[in-house]
Design a protein around this motif. Structure first.
Motif, mmCIF file in Angstrom:
data_model
loop_
_atom_site.group_PDB
_atom_site.id
_atom_site.type_symbol
_atom_site.label_atom_id
_atom_site.label_comp_id
_atom_site.label_asym_id
_atom_site.label_seq_id
_atom_site.Cartn_x
_atom_site.Cartn_y
_atom_site.Cartn_z
ATOM 1 N N LEU A 186 53.576 44.983 43.536
ATOM 2 C CA LEU A 186 52.600 46.291 44.126
ATOM 3 C C LEU A 186 51.420 46.506 43.629
ATOM 4 N N SER A 187 51.782 46.800 42.291
ATOM 5 C CA SER A 187 50.783 47.451 40.964
ATOM 6 C C SER A 187 49.696 46.659 40.842
ATOM 7 N N LYS A 188 50.149 45.496 40.953
ATOM 8 C CA LYS A 188 48.588 44.756 40.790
ATOM 9 C C LYS A 188 48.280 44.549 41.966
ATOM 10 N N MET A 189 48.404 44.218 43.340
ATOM 11 C CA MET A 189 48.066 44.907 44.619
ATOM 12 C C MET A 189 47.309 45.776 44.861
ATOM 13 N N LEU A 190 47.685 46.918 44.116
ATOM 14 C CA LEU A 190 47.303 48.921 44.913
ATOM 15 C C LEU A 190 46.909 49.515 44.090
ATOM 16 N N LYS A 191 47.383 48.854 42.931
ATOM 17 C CA LYS A 191 47.180 50.117 41.615
ATOM 18 C C LYS A 191 45.620 49.733 41.148
ATOM 19 N N TYR A 192 45.722 48.320 40.098
ATOM 20 C CA TYR A 192 44.396 47.580 39.487
ATOM 21 C C TYR A 192 43.557 46.806 40.501
ATOM 22 N N THR A 193 43.992 47.078 41.774
ATOM 23 C CA THR A 193 42.030 46.430 42.343
ATOM 24 C C THR A 193 41.772 47.956 42.996
#
Lengths: 732, 506
Positions: free
Chosen positions: B129-136
């Motif tokens: 989820l971090s990859k999709m929401l936080k780091y984008t």
């Protein structure tokens, strides 16, 4: 090495088909040790026997027939008459069997498939309509409850047909579930997804199943995968059939139904339950919330009784059945159907087994072959000798002697050629008998006056024959009590029966044959007569009655001087009534003349085409291992055949095998056996004072071994209640 | 409407429309919209709770969809401010299934085209989820709402599931996690400051209003207005009669109304009452209000209709209240049928005998077996009369004891050892079934009958797991229990001419 293999083969072959044999380890040890003293490892059966037998065949086998394919499907039956039966006869027996059984088997399958058709149509209709109905019923899951009866195993065919039929009728994927393959929710879902996705996809692209359009890999129990698959195939319906729904864990069912309900907006699930007992009992096992999610309809499968009846008519009684099953075997088969949990399939396999036994073990079964194949050369002297030992031959000869046909009797006994001719003539007589039997049965059924079922009628006809004029049969009495118009109806029914025959029995109509000429013309004559009388009575206004009808006796009450007198009065019969009575008499005479069959046991040479032995059937289909064990342990000398043990009173002897001695002691003990006591008792029997005079060590070894064997056979087990005791497990 | 950092409630129009679609749920809709809207007061975790059928899931889905669309319309640069994914936890079989579903749905909501991530544990979920929401890179006002519907019914949930999900928003700032549950225990997320929105059950006026929103088609002799008014009074009456006892929730109340309506209005169709005469109608339909079978039709609801052929001609004026003028026959409520005759007809003789023997073994204490079944002393069995002497003798002495024993057949079935049942079977078989074959003892048919009864769950093996694992079902020492009740067994016994009561000791 070939030598050893060959002996092994022979031993296996001999022993395989004997019910009991004496195992003597000392013999075989000597046998093996003598020719070669290398490793006495027992030869493996499958591989070596084939090679060995092939190698050993030319010089050891007395017959040219190869024994090597003993394991294969192409094997011939063994030669009977102690191997003296000719190869042709053996082959003929085999081919006769192979042509006779498939005919029946096809018929049976037909009958079974037809029996399920109505249920299938109803279920398919419900499933088609449920698509629209369920929408209105608040998104409930359509559920078909198929009341199958307790024998779920026999419903395999039904569910197979249903799977085919439903996927055609509704375009849905059908998944069949059995409780054994469904231990938990995950496994069930896996199976549903696997079956639903594999069946229609002829391409078999497995990747499509597990990977969605966005490249996501689904877990194998994720219904999303099914959803994606169905979307790709333009289909939304999945039918899940629970074949033995009672055996499913109710928690599992609840979970599954809740899950289906939750997915209902994307995948249209429908469920089918095979219910053995009743829907009410089934509903009691579900949560109320779960039950409310179902929108069900109940379907009944054709009752096992009527399926049995039609299978019976087609396969046992029908004219295509080559072999006749005898009345006592049939009776026990039918009783087993009634009393035990045995489905129609048990009946069918019993039938097949009877066929196999007959053609395999009865040399005279060769007479059932087609006539052109039965040549004089085929019948060996042994066949004729066998014929002369038959009971029916004896009866036949005695009957001939009684009838003063002495030369006939003498030729039968002495002249082989004459006997062969007689034997071959029996084929035609057999066929005539069968036709007569079936026609008689058909006519009796057509009268509709025989109470009870066709199976019982058939069995009693075989056992005792049909004789309408006897007191046992209720048919003629019923006919006599009919009123004129019923009589006319009856005759019409009979005439129709003659012209139509009975397709269930494979009986063609025999209207155009000359045998029926007399019967038909007489029947028509009687109809005309009765009709004329009836018309006349209508004109005159007087009811027509016969001397048998109940109105002929009138109970008359007379009051004379304040006393009531009862008197029976025979009502006077008018001329018309008398004529009608005569017509009825004529009818009954006619019927009892034409509907007449001898018991099957009274026919000459019936042993060749009637199989009526119960014991191999019972041994194979209803084995009683417990009783067999108990008997073998109680009376080992019957099986061992040694001289030392067989006492006339059958008591306990020290020469018995150890296990047997222990078993006898075991029978005398209570629920718990003290092992020390058992040992003491055993040692007194076989110890140094006895005939055997074993020393303690040797006796102890035997004792241990015997006790271990008892435990292995499930007679005793370790008891937790008391140390040094074993618990008795078997009481019966 | 760009993000200007100011507190701004969602568009009033949207909320009004929603409130009209979901009557009497306006406070909840407004609270929910405020708590998830990016420019209002977005919170980190949100718990929606209430009994079932109070509109939690439907309102959540509707509100989120409306807000998402609303933002698309207004946003200047075209990037939506709110995205959401709803995960139905009931459909997830395992924890892993839940995580993968979450990742899949989030990816679909974001139109994420990266490689799908494998997700077995909560920590992997966080990473994905971090990859999709936080780091984008996302716009400032971006908010993602992740809804776990029915999280309290998740199967095979790891114990850390709820706290971990509640802490997602600590790691990913622009996510709002919504939990929908029936009744959350206090502090079940192990996180302070969680907003809760309660969805209470509807009150009577609310029920009437909701049901009144969808009135039935007008009756033939009346106008729509009359029908609607009658329907409103009728639903109120149904609520008074049934809501407290049987139909607390909206769907079941609606079902009750729909089931009762044709019967209630039958007199109007028949012409005996006018639609105004409400109390007369109510009195006429009183019997149906008492009938429980109408409300719970059972699982076989379609059978009767399938079997009855539809009448060909429209029946004229008839007094039969169950016949409607449009020609359909109302499904009659299923009659309460006893299952005993069915069972008796279904089972073959041996299976019946075994079931009876099992019932006796379950319900008679083992110490009376000798009295009941032994023929040793008297040559015939004593049945239960034999014991009465001993019992009465003891009862004189023990009359003072206040200890009253409960009749044994009222208690549940006890476990018995298979061997004992077979012994009982063997001893009563001849007496109960004289026509049976001569050969006594156990054969494979008896075994098959036991196996069938077990597969039908009429006999249940007990302690199978507690004993030596899945031990041999034909182990004579195994413990079993009978699973049918007294009524069924009595019927079974009578079907073969045995009064089973005579064989019960107490």
């Amino acid at each position: 090495m070939a030598e050893v293999d060959e002996t092994n083969t022979l031993v296996f072959q001999e022993d395989d088909h004997r019910t009991a044999y004496i195992f003597s380890p000392t013999d075989s040890a000597e046998h093996q040790a003598a020719p070669q003293n290398q490793n006495a490892r027992p030869a493996k059966r499958r591989r070596t026997s084939k090679k060995g037998a092939n190698a050993a065949e030319p010089d050891h086998e007395p017959q040219p027939q190869p024994q090597s394919d003993y394991h294969g499907g192409e094997a011939d039956f063994p030669a009977l008459f102690n191997g003296a039966e000719s190869l042709d006869a053996v082959r003929l027996r085999r081919t006769t069997f192979e042509t006779a059984w498939p005919v029946l088997s096809g018929r049976i399958q037909n009958v079974l498939r037809r029996a399920n058709r109505k249920t299938l149509d109803e279920v398919a209709l419900f499933m088609r309509e449920a698509e629209d109905e369920a929408e209105t019923a608040g998104g409930k899951i359509p559920a078909g409850f198929i009341i199958t009866g307790p024998n779920i195993a026999s419903q395999d065919l039904l569910f197979e047909q249903m799977a085919e039929g439903l996927s055609e009728a509704t375009g849905a994927k059908v998944v069949r579930l059995r409780s054994a393959g469904a231990p938990n929710l995950k496994a069930v879902l896996k199976k549903i997804i696997r079956d639903a996705t594999s069946r229609s996809a002829d391409g078999g692209d497995d990747a499509e199943v597990s990977i969605g359009s966005d490249g996501r890999k689904y877990l194998n129990y994720d219904l999303e995968a099914l959803h994606v698959f169905l979307a790709a195939h333009d289909s939304r319906r999945v039918i899940v059939a629970f074949e033995d729904s009672e055996a499913f864990d109710s928690g599992l069912l609840t979970d599954l139904i809740a899950l289906f309900h939750s997915w209902h907006d994307r995948i249209h699930f429908s469920v089918l339950f095979g219910v053995a007992t009743s829907v009410d009992l089934f509903q009691q096992r579900l949560l109320k919330a779960t039950a409310q999610q179902l929108y069900g309809a109940q379907f009944d499968v054709v009752q096992a009784d009527s399926v049995l009846e039609s299978v019976f008519m087609g396969a046992v009684a029908g004219s295509q059945a080559a072999l006749r099953l005898g009345p006592s075997l049939l009776q026990s088969l039918l009783e087993r159907q009634k009393d035990q949990v045995a489905g129609v399939h048990t009946f069918i396999s019993s039938l097949k087994y009877a066929y196999m036994c007959h053609f395999y073990a009865n040399p005279l079964s060769v007479l059932l072959a087609e006539e052109r194949l039965l040549t004089n050369e085929l019948l060996q002297p042994q066949h004729l000798e066998a014929v002369r030992t038959l009971d029916s031959f004896k009866q036949h000869v005695e009957a001939a002697v009684d009838a003063r046909q002495l030369s006939h009797a003498q030729s039968l006994l002495e002249n082989d050629e004459y006997l062969v001719r007689q034997v071959l003539e029996q084929t035609q007589k057999r066929k005539d008998y069968m036709t007569q039997l079936l026609r008689s049965l058909h006519l009796i059924t057509a009268t509709g006056l025989h109470p009870g079922r066709f199976t019982d009628l058939y069995v009693s006809a075989l056992a005792d024959g049909i004789d309408l004029s006897s007191d046992v049969s209720p048919v003629l009495d019923s006919i006599r009590r009919l009123n004129p118009s019923q009589i006319i109806d009856l005759i019409h029914r009979l005439l129709a029966a003659i012209s139509k025959g009975n397709p269930d029995l494979d009986l063609d109509g025999w209207e155009d044959q000359e045998e029926s000429e007399e019967l038909r013309s007489s029947l028509t004559e009687i109809t005309d007569e009765v009709q004329a009388l009836l018309d006349q009575s209508k004109l005159s206004g007087k009811p027509l009655k016969s001397k048998y009808s109940s109105q002929s006796k009138i109970l008359r009450t007379t009051v004379v001087a304040q006393k009531v007198q009862l008197s029976h009065d025979t009502a006077t019969l008018t001329e018309a009534d008398k004529a009608f009575s005569t017509a009825v008499d004529n009818l009954t005479d006619l019927l009892s003349r034409f509907i007449h069959v001898d018991p099957i046991g009274s026919l000459f040479l019936h042993e060749a085409w009637v199989y009526d032995s119960k014991s191999p059937y019972r041994d194979v289909f209803v084995p009683r291992p417990a009783t067999t064990f108990a008997r073998a342990l109680a009376r080992p000398h019957d099986y061992l055949g040694c001289a030392c043990c067989s006492k006339p009173d059958g008591g306990l002897a020290c020469t018995f095998p150890t296990t047997s001695i222990l078993y006898h002691l075991y029978l005398e003990a209570g629920a718990l056996l003290n092992v020390a006591d058992l040992w003491a008792a055993y040692y007194t029997l076989v110890g140094e004072e006895s005939e055997l005079a074993l020393d303690e060590r040797a006796a102890l070894v035997r004792f241990y071994r015997g006790l271990a064997e008892l435990r292995l056979m499930g007679f005793v087990k370790q008891s937790k209640k008391k140390a040094d005791h074993v618990a008795k497990l078997k009481w019966l | 409407m760009g993000y200007n950092g100011l507190f701004q409630l969602p568009d009033e129009l949207v909320l009004t429309t929603l409130a009209q679609a979901f009557p009497s749920r306006e406070p909840q809709i407004r609270a929910l919209a405020t708590l998830v809207h990016p420019s209002a007061a977005p919170c980190r975790n949100l718990v929606l709770y209430g009994t079932k059928s109070t509109g939690k899931s439907a309102i959540t889905a509707a509100v989120l969809a409306a807000l998402e669309n609303d933002d698309i319309d207004i946003d200047d640069n075209g990037s939506p401010g709110l995205k959401f994914a709803i995960v139905n936890c009931v459909e997830c079989i395992t924890g892993r299934h839940l995580f993968e579903t979450v990742v899949g749905k989030v990816a679909r909501a974001l139109r994420w085209d990266g490689a799908p991530l494998k997700c077995e544990t909560v920590s992997q979920l966080t990473v994905a989820l971090s990859k999709m929401l936080k780091y984008t890179p996302r716009p400032d006002n971006f908010r993602f709402v992740l809804v776990f519907d029915g999280i309290d019914r998740q199967r095979e949930a790891p114990p850390t599931l709820l706290p971990a999900l509640a802490r997602l928003s600590e790691i990913i700032p622009n996510i709002t996690t919504v939990f929908i549950a029936t009744s959350p225990p206090a502090g079940f997320l192990h996180t302070p400051f969680v907003s809760h929105i309660h969805f209470p059950n509807y009150t009577k006026p609310e029920f009437v209003a909701i049901l009144g929103a969808s009135p039935p088609t007008p009756l033939p002799n009346t106008t729509q207005a009359e029908t609607t008014e009658l329907w409103a009074r009728f639903t109120a009456a149904v609520h008074d009669a049934l809501a407290r006892a049987a139909s607390r929730i909206l769907p079941s109340l609606r079902h009750a109304c729909q089931a009762l309506w044709p019967r209630f209005t039958a007199p109007i169709l028949a012409g005996t009452h006018a639609p105004r005469e409400f109390s007369k109608l109510l009195v006429a339909a009183r019997v149906h209000f008492r009938d429980e079978r109408l409300l719970d039709p059972g699982i076989v609801s379609a059978a009767r209709r399938l079997q009855t052929p539809p009448p060909t001609q429209t029946p004229t004026t008839t007094t039969d209240p169950s016949t409607l003028t449009n020609g359909t026959v109302l499904p009659k409520p299923p009659q309460p049928t006893s299952s005993a005759p069915d069972l008796a007809a279904l089972l073959p003789t041996t299976a019946r005998l075994l079931l009876l023997a099992a019932y006796l073994a379950s319900h008679n204490p083992a110490r009376h077996d000798l009295t009941l079944f032994s023929t040793h002393h008297h040559g015939r069995r004593r049945r239960r009369g034999g014991l009465s002497v001993g019992v009465s003798g003891r009862s004189n002495a023990g009359r003072r004891s206040k200890h009253r024993k409960i009749a044994r057949k009222l208690l549940g079935a006890h476990a018995f050892i298979l061997e004992r049942m077979l012994a009982i079977f063997a001893s009563v078989r001849r007496e109960w079934d004289p026509s049976g074959d001569e050969q006594q003892g156990m054969d494979s048919d008896t075994g098959m009958a036991i196996a069938t009864l077990a597969s039908l769950r009429l006999l249940v093996r007990v302690g199978g797991a507690g004993g030596a694992g899945n031990s041999d079902p034909m182990d004579r020492g195994g413990k079993w229990r009978v699973n049918v009740g007294w009524e069924v067994v009595r019927g079974l016994g009578r079907s073969i001419g045995v009064e089973i009561e005579e064989w019960l000791v107490e």
